[in-house]
Design a protein around this motif. Structure first.
Motif, PDB file in Angstrom:
ATOM      1  N   ILE A  63     -15.179   5.198 -17.662  1.00  9.44           N
ATOM      2  CA  ILE A  63     -14.251   4.353 -16.920  1.00  9.44           C
ATOM      3  C   ILE A  63     -13.979   5.032 -15.581  1.00  9.44           C
ATOM      4  O   ILE A  63     -13.641   6.213 -15.535  1.00  9.44           O
ATOM      5  N   TRP A  64     -14.205   4.277 -14.502  1.00  5.42           N
ATOM      6  CA  TRP A  64     -14.050   4.793 -13.150  1.00  5.42           C
ATOM      7  C   TRP A  64     -12.733   4.295 -12.542  1.00  5.42           C
ATOM      8  O   TRP A  64     -12.267   3.208 -12.851  1.00  5.42           O
ATOM      9  N   SER A  65     -12.194   5.093 -11.625  1.00  2.47           N
ATOM     10  CA  SER A  65     -11.036   4.647 -10.859  1.00  2.47           C
ATOM     11  C   SER A  65     -10.938   5.507  -9.600  1.00  2.47           C
ATOM     12  O   SER A  65     -11.780   6.385  -9.364  1.00  2.47           O
ATOM     13  N   LEU A  66      -9.918   5.243  -8.798  1.00  6.52           N
ATOM     14  CA  LEU A  66      -9.726   5.986  -7.556  1.00  6.52           C
ATOM     15  C   LEU A  66      -8.260   6.023  -7.199  1.00  6.52           C
ATOM     16  O   LEU A  66      -7.449   5.276  -7.759  1.00  6.52           O
ATOM     17  N   SER A  67      -7.916   6.896  -6.251  1.00  8.24           N
ATOM     18  CA  SER A  67      -6.535   7.009  -5.774  1.00  8.24           C
ATOM     19  C   SER A  67      -6.485   6.696  -4.288  1.00  8.24           C
ATOM     20  O   SER A  67      -7.471   6.818  -3.570  1.00  8.24           O
ATOM     21  N   GLU A  68      -5.296   6.326  -3.827  1.00  7.81           N
ATOM     22  CA  GLU A  68      -5.118   5.808  -2.473  1.00  7.81           C
ATOM     23  C   GLU A  68      -4.455   6.768  -1.508  1.00  7.81           C
ATOM     24  O   GLU A  68      -4.737   6.756  -0.305  1.00  7.81           O
ATOM     25  N   LYS A  69      -3.590   7.630  -1.976  1.00  9.32           N
ATOM     26  CA  LYS A  69      -2.681   8.366  -1.097  1.00  9.32           C
ATOM     27  C   LYS A  69      -3.418   9.343  -0.191  1.00  9.32           C
ATOM     28  O   LYS A  69      -4.291  10.085  -0.620  1.00  9.32           O
ATOM     29  N   SER A  70      -3.026   9.365   1.072  1.00  5.55           N
ATOM     30  CA  SER A  70      -3.595  10.293   2.038  1.00  5.55           C
ATOM     31  C   SER A  70      -3.380  11.726   1.575  1.00  5.55           C
ATOM     32  O   SER A  70      -2.295  12.108   1.146  1.00  5.55           O
ATOM     33  N   GLY A  71      -4.443  12.532   1.680  1.00  4.41           N
ATOM     34  CA  GLY A  71      -4.371  13.921   1.259  1.00  4.41           C
ATOM     35  C   GLY A  71      -4.532  14.121  -0.229  1.00  4.41           C
ATOM     36  O   GLY A  71      -4.521  15.260  -0.711  1.00  4.41           O
ATOM     37  N   ALA A  72      -4.700  13.031  -0.976  1.00  3.95           N
ATOM     38  CA  ALA A  72      -4.898  13.124  -2.433  1.00  3.95           C
ATOM     39  C   ALA A  72      -5.774  11.956  -2.870  1.00  3.95           C
ATOM     40  O   ALA A  72      -5.435  11.201  -3.771  1.00  3.95           O
ATOM     41  N   ARG A  73      -6.910  11.845  -2.222  1.00  3.36           N
ATOM     42  CA  ARG A  73      -7.745  10.659  -2.365  1.00  3.36           C
ATOM     43  C   ARG A  73      -9.046  11.026  -3.069  1.00  3.36           C
ATOM     44  O   ARG A  73      -9.886  11.748  -2.533  1.00  3.36           O
ATOM     45  N   TYR A  74      -9.210  10.516  -4.298  1.00  7.41           N
ATOM     46  CA  TYR A  74     -10.329  10.873  -5.160  1.00  7.41           C
ATOM     47  C   TYR A  74     -10.947   9.635  -5.788  1.00  7.41           C
ATOM     48  O   TYR A  74     -10.298   8.592  -5.922  1.00  7.41           O
ATOM     49  N   VAL A  75     -12.190   9.770  -6.205  1.00  6.18           N
ATOM     50  CA  VAL A  75     -12.879   8.801  -7.061  1.00  6.18           C
ATOM     51  C   VAL A  75     -13.388   9.583  -8.263  1.00  6.18           C
ATOM     52  O   VAL A  75     -13.902  10.696  -8.111  1.00  6.18           O
ATOM     53  N   PHE A  76     -13.235   9.021  -9.449  1.00  2.24           N
ATOM     54  CA  PHE A  76     -13.579   9.794 -10.640  1.00  2.24           C
ATOM     55  C   PHE A  76     -14.043   8.902 -11.769  1.00  2.24           C
ATOM     56  O   PHE A  76     -13.852   7.677 -11.767  1.00  2.24           O
TER      57      PHE A  76
ATOM     58  N   PRO B 235       0.812  -1.205   0.000  1.00  2.00           N
ATOM     59  CA  PRO B 235       0.000   0.000   0.000  1.00  2.00           C
ATOM     60  C   PRO B 235       0.846   1.256   0.000  1.00  2.00           C
ATOM     61  O   PRO B 235       2.034   1.231   0.289  1.00  2.00           O
ATOM     62  N   GLN B 236       0.218   2.387  -0.310  1.00  2.00           N
ATOM     63  CA  GLN B 236       0.808   3.683  -0.083  1.00  2.00           C
ATOM     64  C   GLN B 236       0.436   4.034   1.356  1.00  2.00           C
ATOM     65  O   GLN B 236      -0.694   4.395   1.623  1.00  2.00           O
ATOM     66  N   LEU B 237       1.356   3.934   2.256  1.00  3.88           N
ATOM     67  CA  LEU B 237       1.013   4.018   3.672  1.00  3.88           C
ATOM     68  C   LEU B 237       0.768   5.443   4.137  1.00  3.88           C
ATOM     69  O   LEU B 237       0.680   5.704   5.327  1.00  3.88           O
ATOM     70  N   THR B 238       0.645   6.398   3.200  1.00  3.23           N
ATOM     71  CA  THR B 238       0.249   7.743   3.583  1.00  3.23           C
ATOM     72  C   THR B 238      -1.229   7.954   3.369  1.00  3.23           C
ATOM     73  O   THR B 238      -1.718   9.064   3.401  1.00  3.23           O
ATOM     74  N   ALA B 239      -1.990   6.850   3.136  1.00  4.78           N
ATOM     75  CA  ALA B 239      -3.409   6.994   2.845  1.00  4.78           C
ATOM     76  C   ALA B 239      -4.264   6.994   4.103  1.00  4.78           C
ATOM     77  O   ALA B 239      -3.807   6.682   5.168  1.00  4.78           O
ATOM     78  N   THR B 240      -5.567   7.342   3.942  1.00  8.07           N
ATOM     79  CA  THR B 240      -6.478   7.444   5.086  1.00  8.07           C
ATOM     80  C   THR B 240      -7.945   7.508   4.721  1.00  8.07           C
ATOM     81  O   THR B 240      -8.271   7.764   3.608  1.00  8.07           O
ATOM     82  N   VAL B 241      -8.808   7.319   5.728  1.00 13.09           N
ATOM     83  CA  VAL B 241     -10.252   7.542   5.565  1.00 13.09           C
ATOM     84  C   VAL B 241     -11.025   7.369   6.848  1.00 13.09           C
ATOM     85  O   VAL B 241     -10.508   6.897   7.819  1.00 13.09           O
TER      86      VAL B 241
END
Length: 475
Positions: free
Chosen positions: A454-467, A21-27
Protein backbone atom coordinates in the motif's frame (compact mmCIF):
# COMPACT_ATOMS: atom_id res chain seq x y z
CA UNK A 1 -33.79 9.94 -12.12
CA UNK A 2 -35.76 10.68 -15.28
CA UNK A 3 -33.92 12.05 -18.33
CA UNK A 4 -35.69 15.41 -17.91
CA UNK A 5 -34.66 15.66 -14.26
CA UNK A 6 -31.14 14.57 -15.14
CA UNK A 7 -30.77 17.39 -17.67
CA UNK A 8 -32.06 19.88 -15.11
CA UNK A 9 -29.58 18.53 -12.60
CA UNK A 10 -26.67 19.43 -14.82
CA UNK A 11 -27.11 23.10 -14.00
CA UNK A 12 -28.05 22.76 -10.33
CA UNK A 13 -24.91 21.41 -8.67
CA UNK A 14 -23.45 23.77 -6.09
CA UNK A 15 -19.72 24.41 -5.64
CA UNK A 16 -18.08 23.34 -2.39
CA UNK A 17 -14.67 23.88 -0.85
CA UNK A 18 -12.39 20.91 -1.25
CA UNK A 19 -9.98 19.62 1.38
CA UNK A 20 -7.76 22.46 2.61
CA UNK A 21 -4.04 22.09 1.99
CA UNK A 22 -1.18 22.12 4.46
CA UNK A 23 0.20 25.43 3.26
CA UNK A 24 3.70 24.65 4.53
CA UNK A 25 4.24 22.24 1.64
CA UNK A 26 6.52 22.58 -1.41
CA UNK A 27 8.22 21.08 -4.47
CA UNK A 28 10.05 21.70 -7.74
CA UNK A 29 11.85 20.01 -10.56
CA UNK A 30 12.46 21.43 -13.99
CA UNK A 31 11.11 24.77 -12.75
CA UNK A 32 13.99 25.48 -10.36
CA UNK A 33 14.49 29.00 -11.73
CA UNK A 34 13.80 31.91 -9.39
CA UNK A 35 12.66 34.11 -12.26
CA UNK A 36 9.56 33.64 -14.36
CA UNK A 37 8.52 35.42 -17.53
CA UNK A 38 5.21 35.87 -19.26
CA UNK A 39 5.63 37.60 -22.58
CA UNK A 40 7.86 40.57 -21.75
CA UNK A 41 7.10 40.65 -18.02
CA UNK A 42 9.73 39.31 -15.62
CA UNK A 43 9.00 38.85 -11.93
CA UNK A 44 11.26 37.45 -9.23
CA UNK A 45 9.08 35.56 -6.72
CA UNK A 46 9.61 35.72 -3.02
CA UNK A 47 11.27 32.71 -1.44
CA UNK A 48 10.26 33.45 2.12
CA UNK A 49 8.21 30.62 3.57
CA UNK A 50 4.92 31.48 5.29
CA UNK A 51 5.30 31.85 9.03
CA UNK A 52 1.88 30.49 9.91
CA UNK A 53 -0.46 28.01 8.35
CA UNK A 54 -3.71 29.27 6.87
CA UNK A 55 -6.60 28.07 9.07
CA UNK A 56 -8.98 25.64 7.45
CA UNK A 57 -11.89 28.03 7.91
CA UNK A 58 -10.27 30.59 5.62
CA UNK A 59 -11.53 31.15 2.10
CA UNK A 60 -8.16 32.35 0.81
CA UNK A 61 -6.14 30.49 -1.78
CA UNK A 62 -6.00 26.80 -1.00
CA UNK A 63 -9.33 26.44 0.77
CA UNK A 64 -11.71 27.33 -2.02
CA UNK A 65 -11.25 25.58 -5.34
CA UNK A 66 -11.36 27.89 -8.38
CA UNK A 67 -13.99 26.92 -10.91
CA UNK A 68 -12.61 26.60 -14.41
CA UNK A 69 -14.99 28.20 -16.92
CA UNK A 70 -14.29 25.56 -19.56
CA UNK A 71 -15.50 22.68 -17.40
CA UNK A 72 -18.86 23.30 -15.76
CA UNK A 73 -21.76 21.09 -14.84
CA UNK A 74 -23.89 23.02 -17.30
CA UNK A 75 -21.56 22.38 -20.25
CA UNK A 76 -22.21 18.68 -20.58
CA UNK A 77 -23.06 16.52 -23.57
CA UNK A 78 -25.91 14.21 -22.60
CA UNK A 79 -27.34 13.65 -26.04
CA UNK A 80 -26.01 10.11 -26.30
CA UNK A 81 -25.93 7.43 -23.62
CA UNK A 82 -24.48 4.63 -25.71
CA UNK A 83 -21.01 3.20 -25.38
CA UNK A 84 -18.33 3.28 -28.04
CA UNK A 85 -19.74 0.13 -29.67
CA UNK A 86 -23.22 1.59 -29.93
CA UNK A 87 -24.80 -0.64 -27.28
CA UNK A 88 -27.46 1.19 -25.25
CA UNK A 89 -27.08 1.84 -21.56
CA UNK A 90 -29.87 -0.15 -19.90
CA UNK A 91 -29.04 0.93 -16.34
CA UNK A 92 -32.29 1.01 -14.31
CA UNK A 93 -31.15 4.35 -12.88
CA UNK A 94 -32.42 5.94 -16.11
CA UNK A 95 -35.97 5.50 -14.85
CA UNK A 96 -35.25 6.17 -11.18
CA UNK A 97 -36.10 9.37 -9.31
CA UNK A 98 -34.04 9.18 -6.11
CA UNK A 99 -33.77 11.83 -3.42
CA UNK A 100 -30.44 13.09 -2.14
CA UNK A 101 -29.65 11.50 1.22
CA UNK A 102 -29.96 13.74 4.27
CA UNK A 103 -26.66 12.62 5.80
CA UNK A 104 -25.12 9.69 7.65
CA UNK A 105 -27.14 8.05 10.39
CA UNK A 106 -24.47 5.73 11.80
CA UNK A 107 -21.79 6.34 14.40
CA UNK A 108 -18.37 7.68 13.33
CA UNK A 109 -16.17 4.72 12.49
CA UNK A 110 -19.17 2.42 12.38
CA UNK A 111 -18.54 1.35 8.80
CA UNK A 112 -20.00 1.98 5.37
CA UNK A 113 -23.57 3.23 5.04
CA UNK A 114 -24.88 2.49 1.56
CA UNK A 115 -26.79 5.21 -0.30
CA UNK A 116 -28.64 5.21 -3.60
CA UNK A 117 -26.10 5.03 -6.43
CA UNK A 118 -28.65 6.46 -8.88
CA UNK A 119 -28.03 9.90 -7.39
CA UNK A 120 -24.56 10.01 -8.93
CA UNK A 121 -24.27 9.98 -12.74
CA UNK A 122 -21.19 11.17 -14.61
CA UNK A 123 -21.82 12.65 -18.05
CA UNK A 124 -19.49 12.86 -21.02
CA UNK A 125 -18.66 16.58 -21.32
CA UNK A 126 -18.43 18.74 -24.40
CA UNK A 127 -14.63 18.89 -24.00
CA UNK A 128 -14.44 15.58 -25.89
CA UNK A 129 -15.60 17.46 -28.97
CA UNK A 130 -13.69 20.71 -28.44
CA UNK A 131 -10.33 19.61 -27.01
CA UNK A 132 -9.62 16.50 -29.08
CA UNK A 133 -9.23 18.39 -32.41
CA UNK A 134 -7.02 20.98 -30.73
CA UNK A 135 -4.88 18.22 -29.23
CA UNK A 136 -4.57 16.67 -32.69
CA UNK A 137 -3.41 20.02 -34.07
CA UNK A 138 -0.83 20.45 -31.31
CA UNK A 139 0.46 16.93 -31.97
CA UNK A 140 0.92 17.93 -35.62
CA UNK A 141 2.70 21.18 -34.74
CA UNK A 142 5.03 19.74 -32.09
CA UNK A 143 7.00 16.52 -31.65
CA UNK A 144 5.37 14.05 -29.27
CA UNK A 145 6.58 11.21 -27.07
CA UNK A 146 4.87 8.42 -25.15
CA UNK A 147 4.90 8.04 -21.40
CA UNK A 148 7.17 5.02 -21.91
CA UNK A 149 9.67 7.24 -23.72
CA UNK A 150 9.58 9.79 -20.89
CA UNK A 151 10.41 6.96 -18.49
CA UNK A 152 13.71 6.55 -20.36
CA UNK A 153 14.45 10.30 -20.18
CA UNK A 154 14.35 11.06 -16.45
CA UNK A 155 16.37 14.07 -15.33
CA UNK A 156 16.09 14.28 -11.55
CA UNK A 157 16.52 12.08 -8.51
CA UNK A 158 14.77 11.48 -5.22
CA UNK A 159 16.56 10.39 -2.06
CA UNK A 160 16.00 7.08 -0.31
CA UNK A 161 14.51 7.44 3.18
CA UNK A 162 15.00 4.85 5.95
CA UNK A 163 12.01 6.21 7.90
CA UNK A 164 9.03 8.50 7.40
CA UNK A 165 7.33 10.85 9.87
CA UNK A 166 4.39 9.33 11.70
CA UNK A 167 3.52 5.80 12.73
CA UNK A 168 3.74 3.57 9.64
CA UNK A 169 3.82 -0.18 10.23
CA UNK A 170 5.92 -2.53 8.07
CA UNK A 171 7.59 0.15 5.95
CA UNK A 172 9.09 -1.50 2.86
CA UNK A 173 10.54 1.41 0.89
CA UNK A 174 10.41 5.19 0.93
CA UNK A 175 11.89 8.22 -0.73
CA UNK A 176 11.90 11.94 -0.10
CA UNK A 177 12.05 14.59 -2.80
CA UNK A 178 15.29 16.48 -3.40
CA UNK A 179 15.90 19.68 -1.47
CA UNK A 180 14.06 21.82 -4.02
CA UNK A 181 10.95 19.65 -4.03
CA UNK A 182 11.14 19.02 -0.30
CA UNK A 183 10.79 22.68 0.67
CA UNK A 184 9.21 24.70 -2.14
CA UNK A 185 5.91 25.66 -0.55
CA UNK A 186 4.08 26.87 -3.67
CA UNK A 187 3.98 23.38 -5.25
CA UNK A 188 1.94 20.95 -3.11
CA UNK A 189 1.84 17.15 -3.68
CA UNK A 190 -1.62 15.57 -3.72
CA UNK A 191 -2.57 12.53 -5.80
CA UNK A 192 -0.85 9.17 -6.37
CA UNK A 193 -1.17 6.48 -9.01
CA UNK A 194 1.25 4.27 -10.90
CA UNK A 195 1.91 1.39 -13.23
CA UNK A 196 0.15 -0.87 -10.72
CA UNK A 197 -3.08 0.92 -11.70
CA UNK A 198 -2.23 1.37 -15.36
CA UNK A 199 -1.32 -2.12 -16.58
CA UNK A 200 -2.40 -5.71 -15.99
CA UNK A 201 1.10 -6.78 -14.94
CA UNK A 202 1.81 -3.54 -13.07
CA UNK A 203 4.77 -2.67 -15.31
CA UNK A 204 5.58 -0.28 -18.15
CA UNK A 205 8.17 -1.87 -20.44
CA UNK A 206 9.35 -3.94 -17.50
CA UNK A 207 9.64 -0.94 -15.15
CA UNK A 208 7.61 -0.04 -12.07
CA UNK A 209 6.76 3.63 -11.61
CA UNK A 210 4.57 5.92 -9.56
CA UNK A 211 2.97 9.17 -10.65
CA UNK A 212 2.38 12.02 -8.17
CA UNK A 213 0.25 15.13 -8.85
CA UNK A 214 1.01 18.64 -7.56
CA UNK A 215 -0.88 21.90 -7.59
CA UNK A 216 0.62 25.36 -7.87
CA UNK A 217 -0.32 28.08 -5.38
CA UNK A 218 0.13 31.26 -7.41
CA UNK A 219 -0.48 33.62 -4.49
CA UNK A 220 2.13 31.97 -2.30
CA UNK A 221 4.60 31.87 -5.19
CA UNK A 222 3.85 35.46 -6.29
CA UNK A 223 4.30 34.37 -9.90
CA UNK A 224 2.53 36.31 -12.66
CA UNK A 225 1.46 33.05 -14.29
CA UNK A 226 -0.41 30.23 -12.60
CA UNK A 227 1.42 27.06 -13.60
CA UNK A 228 -1.61 25.03 -12.59
CA UNK A 229 -0.93 21.32 -12.27
CA UNK A 230 1.95 18.96 -12.86
CA UNK A 231 2.73 15.30 -12.29
CA UNK A 232 6.00 13.60 -11.35
CA UNK A 233 6.89 10.29 -13.01
CA UNK A 234 9.16 8.35 -10.64
CA UNK A 235 10.90 5.09 -11.57
CA UNK A 236 10.99 2.94 -8.41
CA UNK A 237 12.25 -0.26 -10.10
CA UNK A 238 15.79 0.06 -8.79
CA UNK A 239 14.98 1.19 -5.25
CA UNK A 240 16.79 2.52 -3.27
CA UNK A 241 17.70 4.48 -6.40
CA UNK A 242 14.86 6.72 -7.62
CA UNK A 243 14.84 8.79 -10.81
CA UNK A 244 12.06 11.10 -11.93
CA UNK A 245 10.82 13.84 -14.23
CA UNK A 246 8.08 16.44 -13.83
CA UNK A 247 5.42 16.79 -16.56
CA UNK A 248 3.14 19.82 -16.97
CA UNK A 249 -0.59 19.26 -17.52
CA UNK A 250 -2.11 21.60 -20.11
CA UNK A 251 -5.42 22.39 -21.78
CA UNK A 252 -5.36 22.93 -25.56
CA UNK A 253 -6.83 26.27 -26.67
CA UNK A 254 -7.61 27.65 -30.13
CA UNK A 255 -5.25 30.14 -31.68
CA UNK A 256 -3.17 30.93 -34.71
CA UNK A 257 -1.27 28.73 -34.22
CA UNK A 258 -3.06 26.38 -31.84
CA UNK A 259 -1.89 26.86 -28.25
CA UNK A 260 -2.20 25.48 -24.73
CA UNK A 261 -2.61 26.91 -21.24
CA UNK A 262 -2.00 25.68 -17.68
CA UNK A 263 -4.83 24.09 -15.69
CA UNK A 264 -5.40 25.90 -12.36
CA UNK A 265 -7.17 23.16 -10.43
CA UNK A 266 -6.28 21.20 -7.32
CA UNK A 267 -5.52 17.62 -8.45
CA UNK A 268 -6.34 15.85 -5.19
CA UNK A 269 -6.64 12.52 -6.99
CA UNK A 270 -5.22 10.94 -10.13
CA UNK A 271 -5.70 7.54 -11.76
CA UNK A 272 -3.59 6.08 -14.56
CA UNK A 273 -5.20 3.44 -16.76
CA UNK A 274 -3.52 2.43 -20.02
CA UNK A 275 -2.83 5.59 -22.03
CA UNK A 276 -5.32 7.62 -20.01
CA UNK A 277 -4.74 9.79 -16.96
CA UNK A 278 -7.77 10.86 -14.92
CA UNK A 279 -7.42 13.94 -12.72
CA UNK A 280 -10.01 15.11 -10.21
CA UNK A 281 -11.55 18.54 -10.76
CA UNK A 282 -12.95 18.97 -7.24
CA UNK A 283 -16.28 20.65 -7.93
CA UNK A 284 -16.86 19.32 -11.43
CA UNK A 285 -15.77 15.72 -11.94
CA UNK A 286 -12.85 14.23 -13.85
CA UNK A 287 -10.51 15.65 -16.47
CA UNK A 288 -8.96 13.22 -18.94
CA UNK A 289 -5.40 13.40 -20.33
CA UNK A 290 -3.62 11.53 -23.12
CA UNK A 291 -0.39 9.79 -22.10
CA UNK A 292 0.22 8.28 -25.54
CA UNK A 293 1.44 11.58 -27.02
CA UNK A 294 3.01 14.06 -24.64
CA UNK A 295 4.16 17.31 -26.22
CA UNK A 296 7.92 17.84 -26.42
CA UNK A 297 8.08 21.56 -25.59
CA UNK A 298 10.75 24.23 -25.10
CA UNK A 299 12.03 24.23 -21.51
CA UNK A 300 14.40 27.20 -21.82
CA UNK A 301 12.02 29.98 -20.72
CA UNK A 302 9.70 30.16 -17.72
CA UNK A 303 6.48 30.89 -19.57
CA UNK A 304 3.70 28.65 -20.80
CA UNK A 305 2.28 28.49 -24.30
CA UNK A 306 3.17 29.89 -27.70
CA UNK A 307 5.56 32.82 -28.08
CA UNK A 308 5.17 34.48 -31.48
CA UNK A 309 8.51 36.27 -31.25
CA UNK A 310 10.41 33.04 -30.61
CA UNK A 311 8.11 30.87 -32.75
CA UNK A 312 8.15 28.32 -29.91
CA UNK A 313 5.83 26.68 -27.41
CA UNK A 314 7.15 26.91 -23.86
CA UNK A 315 6.38 24.56 -20.99
CA UNK A 316 7.25 26.68 -17.96
CA UNK A 317 10.75 25.12 -17.72
CA UNK A 318 9.31 21.65 -18.26
CA UNK A 319 10.27 19.58 -21.30
CA UNK A 320 7.03 17.60 -21.59
CA UNK A 321 3.35 18.49 -21.37
CA UNK A 322 0.35 16.14 -21.18
CA UNK A 323 -2.75 17.38 -23.02
CA UNK A 324 -6.32 17.27 -21.73
CA UNK A 325 -8.56 15.59 -24.30
CA UNK A 326 -11.89 15.31 -22.47
CA UNK A 327 -13.83 15.44 -19.23
CA UNK A 328 -16.64 13.79 -17.31
CA UNK A 329 -18.82 16.14 -15.28
CA UNK A 330 -21.07 15.11 -12.45
CA UNK A 331 -24.77 15.43 -13.28
CA UNK A 332 -26.07 15.16 -9.73
CA UNK A 333 -28.16 17.53 -7.63
CA UNK A 334 -26.43 15.91 -4.62
CA UNK A 335 -23.21 17.81 -5.52
CA UNK A 336 -20.50 15.16 -5.09
CA UNK A 337 -16.98 16.45 -4.52
CA UNK A 338 -14.03 14.78 -6.21
CA UNK A 339 -11.30 14.94 -3.58
CA UNK A 340 -9.31 11.79 -4.26
CA UNK A 341 -9.21 9.03 -6.87
CA UNK A 342 -7.99 5.45 -7.35
CA UNK A 343 -8.39 2.41 -9.62
CA UNK A 344 -9.91 -0.82 -8.30
CA UNK A 345 -8.66 -3.75 -10.42
CA UNK A 346 -10.16 -6.39 -8.12
CA UNK A 347 -13.55 -6.03 -9.83
CA UNK A 348 -14.49 -6.71 -13.45
CA UNK A 349 -14.71 -4.36 -15.22
CA UNK A 350 -12.29 -2.18 -13.22
CA UNK A 351 -13.70 0.86 -11.48
CA UNK A 352 -12.66 4.38 -10.61
CA UNK A 353 -13.05 5.03 -6.88
CA UNK A 354 -13.68 8.61 -5.70
CA UNK A 355 -13.89 9.85 -2.11
CA UNK A 356 -14.86 13.18 -0.55
CA UNK A 357 -13.01 15.25 2.01
CA UNK A 358 -15.25 16.63 4.80
CA UNK A 359 -14.16 18.48 7.92
CA UNK A 360 -17.46 20.00 9.08
CA UNK A 361 -16.05 23.52 8.66
CA UNK A 362 -14.82 24.40 5.17
CA UNK A 363 -16.28 21.30 3.53
CA UNK A 364 -19.63 19.69 4.52
CA UNK A 365 -21.79 20.45 7.54
CA UNK A 366 -20.85 17.10 9.11
CA UNK A 367 -17.23 15.97 9.23
CA UNK A 368 -18.31 12.34 8.76
CA UNK A 369 -20.54 13.10 5.76
CA UNK A 370 -17.81 12.21 3.26
CA UNK A 371 -18.96 9.73 0.62
CA UNK A 372 -17.23 7.20 -1.61
CA UNK A 373 -18.36 6.36 -5.13
CA UNK A 374 -17.24 4.05 -7.91
CA UNK A 375 -17.81 4.20 -11.66
CA UNK A 376 -17.00 1.42 -14.16
CA UNK A 377 -14.33 1.66 -16.85
CA UNK A 378 -14.41 0.05 -20.26
CA UNK A 379 -11.28 -2.14 -20.02
CA UNK A 380 -10.70 -1.88 -23.77
CA UNK A 381 -10.82 1.90 -24.11
CA UNK A 382 -9.99 2.95 -20.55
CA UNK A 383 -12.94 5.37 -20.67
CA UNK A 384 -16.32 5.45 -18.98
CA UNK A 385 -18.59 3.22 -21.07
CA UNK A 386 -21.57 5.54 -21.69
CA UNK A 387 -22.48 9.12 -22.41
CA UNK A 388 -24.14 9.01 -19.00
CA UNK A 389 -22.61 6.49 -16.58
CA UNK A 390 -24.22 6.00 -13.18
CA UNK A 391 -22.15 5.07 -10.17
CA UNK A 392 -21.89 1.36 -9.44
CA UNK A 393 -21.77 2.07 -5.71
CA UNK A 394 -22.13 4.94 -3.25
CA UNK A 395 -21.80 5.07 0.54
CA UNK A 396 -21.03 7.25 3.52
CA UNK A 397 -17.67 6.28 4.96
CA UNK A 398 -18.20 7.23 8.60
CA UNK A 399 -14.76 8.89 8.56
CA UNK A 400 -13.67 12.53 8.54
CA UNK A 401 -11.02 14.45 6.59
CA UNK A 402 -10.36 11.75 4.00
CA UNK A 403 -7.27 12.57 1.97
CA UNK A 404 -6.91 9.30 0.05
CA UNK A 405 -9.04 6.27 -0.73
CA UNK A 406 -8.36 2.94 -2.42
CA UNK A 407 -10.37 -0.29 -2.53
CA UNK A 408 -9.70 -4.00 -2.99
CA UNK A 409 -12.31 -6.75 -2.87
CA UNK A 410 -14.80 -4.46 -1.15
CA UNK A 411 -12.43 -3.19 1.57
CA UNK A 412 -11.55 0.52 1.61
CA UNK A 413 -8.25 1.98 2.75
CA UNK A 414 -8.85 5.60 3.75
CA UNK A 415 -6.05 7.96 4.75
CA UNK A 416 -7.18 10.77 7.03
CA UNK A 417 -5.73 13.98 8.45
CA UNK A 418 -8.28 14.06 11.27
CA UNK A 419 -5.90 13.32 14.19
CA UNK A 420 -4.81 16.51 16.00
CA UNK A 421 -1.83 18.46 14.70
CA UNK A 422 -0.13 16.98 11.68
CA UNK A 423 -0.80 13.34 12.58
CA UNK A 424 -2.36 10.97 10.06
CA UNK A 425 -4.42 7.80 10.26
CA UNK A 426 -5.30 4.93 7.94
CA UNK A 427 -8.83 3.55 8.35
CA UNK A 428 -9.45 0.08 6.96
CA UNK A 429 -13.18 -0.19 6.28
CA UNK A 430 -14.59 -3.60 5.28
CA UNK A 431 -17.68 -3.99 3.13
CA UNK A 432 -19.61 -4.80 6.32
CA UNK A 433 -18.72 -3.97 9.89
CA UNK A 434 -16.80 -1.24 11.70
CA UNK A 435 -13.57 0.36 10.57
CA UNK A 436 -10.17 -0.36 12.11
CA UNK A 437 -7.82 2.60 12.62
CA UNK A 438 -4.04 2.41 12.21
CA UNK A 439 -1.22 4.88 12.58
CA UNK A 440 -0.09 6.42 9.30
CA UNK A 441 2.26 9.02 7.88
CA UNK A 442 1.89 12.60 9.08
CA UNK A 443 0.01 15.04 6.78
CA UNK A 444 -1.16 12.16 4.55
CA UNK A 445 -2.52 12.43 1.04
CA UNK A 446 -3.58 9.83 -1.54
CA UNK A 447 -3.41 6.03 -1.30
CA UNK A 448 -2.62 3.42 -3.98
CA UNK A 449 -2.77 -0.36 -3.73
CA UNK A 450 -0.06 -2.34 -5.51
CA UNK A 451 -0.36 -6.08 -4.99
CA UNK A 452 0.77 -6.75 -1.42
CA UNK A 453 1.86 -3.15 -0.90
CA UNK A 454 0.00 0.00 0.00
CA UNK A 455 1.48 3.30 -1.16
CA UNK A 456 0.90 6.81 0.17
CA UNK A 457 2.58 10.19 0.49
CA UNK A 458 2.78 13.25 2.73
CA UNK A 459 2.22 16.90 1.90
CA UNK A 460 3.92 19.10 4.48
CA UNK A 461 6.92 21.18 3.45
CA UNK A 462 10.13 19.81 4.94
CA UNK A 463 8.49 16.44 5.64
CA UNK A 464 7.48 15.27 2.21
CA UNK A 465 7.80 11.54 1.46
CA UNK A 466 6.40 8.80 -0.76
CA UNK A 467 6.41 5.28 0.64
CA UNK A 468 5.14 1.72 0.42
CA UNK A 469 4.18 -0.49 3.36
CA UNK A 470 3.19 -4.16 3.58
CA UNK A 471 -0.58 -4.37 3.16
CA UNK A 472 -0.74 -7.44 5.40
CA UNK A 473 0.04 -5.21 8.40
CA UNK A 474 -3.26 -3.43 7.81
CA UNK A 475 -5.57 -6.39 7.30
Amino acid sequence: MSRRLLLLALTSAACFSDDPPQLTATVTGDDSSTTTTSGTTTVTPTTAAPTTEVPTTSTTTGTTEPVDPTTTTGDTDTTGDTDTTGEPNDDPCQAANPECPAGPTGMPGGGLEEIDRCNFPLARASEWGTLAPLADALAEALPTVTIAEVLTDLNNTALTAPTVPGDVESLELAFRWDDEDFDKYWWLPQGLTGTADAYDDGLLDGRKAVLVSWWFDKELAQFPVDKGTRVSLVDVTDAPEFRLRHILLVEPVPGDPVDFQPIPIRPGGIAWYGDTLYVTDPNQGLRVFDLSRLLDVDATKDQIGYDADAHAWYGGLYSYAAMQIGAYNHASPCAPRFSTLAVDRSVSPPELVVAEYCDGVSACDDATAGRVFSWPLDPETGRLPYGITWANSAAYTGQSEIQGAARREGTYYLSSSSPPGDLGALHVVPSAGPAVAHGWIDTPEAVMLDGERIWSLSEKSGARYVFAAARAAYE
